[in-house]
Scaffold this motif. Structure first.
Motif, short mmCIF file in Angstrom:
data_model
loop_
_atom_site.label_atom_id
_atom_site.label_comp_id
_atom_site.label_asym_id
_atom_site.label_seq_id
_atom_site.Cartn_x
_atom_site.Cartn_y
_atom_site.Cartn_z
N GLN A 1 -3.11 -3.67 -13.36
CA GLN A 1 -3.50 -2.44 -12.66
C GLN A 1 -3.14 -1.17 -13.43
N LEU B 1 -1.93 -1.07 -3.59
CA LEU B 1 -3.16 -0.60 -2.97
C LEU B 1 -2.99 0.87 -2.59
N LEU C 1 -10.55 -1.85 -6.77
CA LEU C 1 -9.67 -2.71 -5.98
C LEU C 1 -9.71 -4.16 -6.44
N CYS D 1 0.65 -6.63 -5.78
CA CYS D 1 -0.40 -5.66 -6.12
C CYS D 1 -0.07 -4.35 -5.44
N ALA E 1 -6.58 -5.04 -8.15
CA ALA E 1 -5.46 -5.32 -7.24
C ALA E 1 -5.57 -6.74 -6.70
N GLU E 2 -6.78 -7.13 -6.36
CA GLU E 2 -7.04 -8.49 -5.87
C GLU E 2 -6.64 -9.52 -6.92
N PRO F 1 -5.69 -3.16 4.16
CA PRO F 1 -6.70 -3.36 3.12
C PRO F 1 -6.71 -4.78 2.56
N CYS F 2 -5.59 -5.49 2.70
CA CYS F 2 -5.55 -6.91 2.33
C CYS F 2 -5.63 -7.72 3.62
N LYS G 1 0.84 -1.19 0.00
CA LYS G 1 0.00 0.00 0.00
C LYS G 1 0.88 1.24 0.00
N PHE H 1 -8.44 2.71 -1.33
CA PHE H 1 -9.07 1.92 -0.26
C PHE H 1 -9.45 2.76 0.96
#
Length: 356
Positions: A353, A161, A146, A159, A149-150, A193-194, A120, A166
């Motif tokens: 992305q 973030l 997002l 990824c 990113a996933e 966020p993950c 992130k 987020f």
């Protein structure tokens, strides 16, 4: 139900109490930061509270409460089917010694070595360029959903973030308008966020903040973490950087299995050489910093700047259990960089992305 005027007055009394040196409980801090995040107080009161809090010095329960508010009310989440270590590499910013952005290339190198990295970041706060500024120059779409990113994390083990994606309401609004350090500089990098993120390298702008970060991470249940504060050989120890240094010693606070240990390392502990700060110092613009990173990824593998990136990637490999110590992590990181796999990770990142 409390009237609007009563809520304003109560918040004002809380600001005065904090400014006078009094502390909040974790629950009270969560409520105060909830009101700031959700913009329920006038901006003047929000700014006064944030400055009073950082000037007095936030306690661990207060920072944990602020994190609770940010996580509960402002953090969108991604979910993956990955098992095992998923690392993050990030810094607080606001450090005195500005370097070429390090966490971004370190994340690419660590991912190239096989460690899944959900990195992130955000735009600059006090420096020349934040991770989002660099990623945007590299072609990453900061406004992409997002879900991309996933998808990137699951497919390629990397990824990005952006906080702008987020943390869409409170944090983004605040960080874009502030030009002073606040508790958000401490808790922002702690956001998760993950949800699979279970280890982190999180550099800080001061030794005390390193201690705070690790204490909060233990409170919120993070299994493993490193908080480095890098210094320059022969320089003022109060003027440091929010990453591992190759220009002097680095003070590290480590969290492992619920235990906290503090120690010091040098570049030589990784198998690198301590050098001049000028070799890793930030350039004048974000584009210049991005070009410097690309030169390393595209072939300048045996330079002080490359070693700087690999030292920080090595820390991620170590904290995630992909290396038994820093030296092995550095060797693995150098191999991943010189093989061209780190440059390929950037290509894979932009494939999913990137801007269409």
């Amino acid at each position: 139900m409390m009237s609007d005027e009563s809520r304003l007055r109560e918040f004002g009394r809380m600001i005065c109490s904090v400014a006078a040196g009094n502390h909040l409980s974790r629950e009270s801090a969560m409520e105060a930061y909830r009101q700031v995040i959700l913009n329920e107080q006038p901006e003047l009161q929000q700014g006064a509270f944030l400055m009073a809090h950082i000037a007095r010095g936030p306690s661990i329960p207060e920072l944990s409460g602020a994190w609770d508010a940010l996580d509960r009310y402002d953090t969108a989440k991604i979910h993956t089917r990955l098992t095992g270590p998923v690392c993050d590499i990030v810094g607080t910013g606001s450090d005195a010694m500005k370097t070429v952005n390090c966490s971004t290339p370190a994340a690419l190198i660590a991912a190239a070595a096989g460690l899944p990295v959900a990195k992130k970041g955000a735009r600059l706060v006090t420096g020349v360029s934040g991770a989002s500024d660099i990623m945007e120059i590299f072609g990453i779409d900061l406004g992409a959903p997002l879900s991309r990113a996933e998808q990137c994390l699951e497919r390629y083990g990397i990824c990005y973030l952006p906080g702008e994606a987020f943390l869409e309401s409170g944090w983004a609004r605040l960080i874009q308008s502030m030009r002073f350090t606040s508790a958000f500089n401490i808790i922002g990098p702690l956001t998760r966020p993950c949800e699979q993120n279970n280890c982190i390298v999180i550099g800080a702008y001061g030794p005390t903040v390193c201690n705070q970060l690790i204490a909060v991470l233990r409170e919120i249940g993070m299994p493993a973490a490193l908080a480095p504060y890098g210094m320059v050989e022969g320089g003022d120890p109060k003027r440091g950087m929010d990453e591992f240094s190759t220009a002097g010693p680095t003070r590290v606070v480590e969290l492992k299995n619920g235990e906290i240990e503090t120690y010091e390392v040098t570049a030589e502990d990784f198998g690198a050489i301590t050098g001049d700060f000028a070799a890793i110092a930030s350039h004048a613009t974000a584009r210049d910093n991005a070009r410097a990173i690309l030169r390393v990824l595209e072939g300048e593998y045996d330079t002080p700047l490359a070693d700087f990136f690999c030292v920080n990637a090595a820390a991620a490999l170590y904290v995630a259990g992909f290396a038994k110590d820093y030296r092995q992590g550095f060797h693995t990181a150098k191999e991943a960089l010189s093989s061209g796999k780190a440059r390929e990770k950037l290509r894979q990142l932009t494939e999913i992305q990137g801007k269409s």
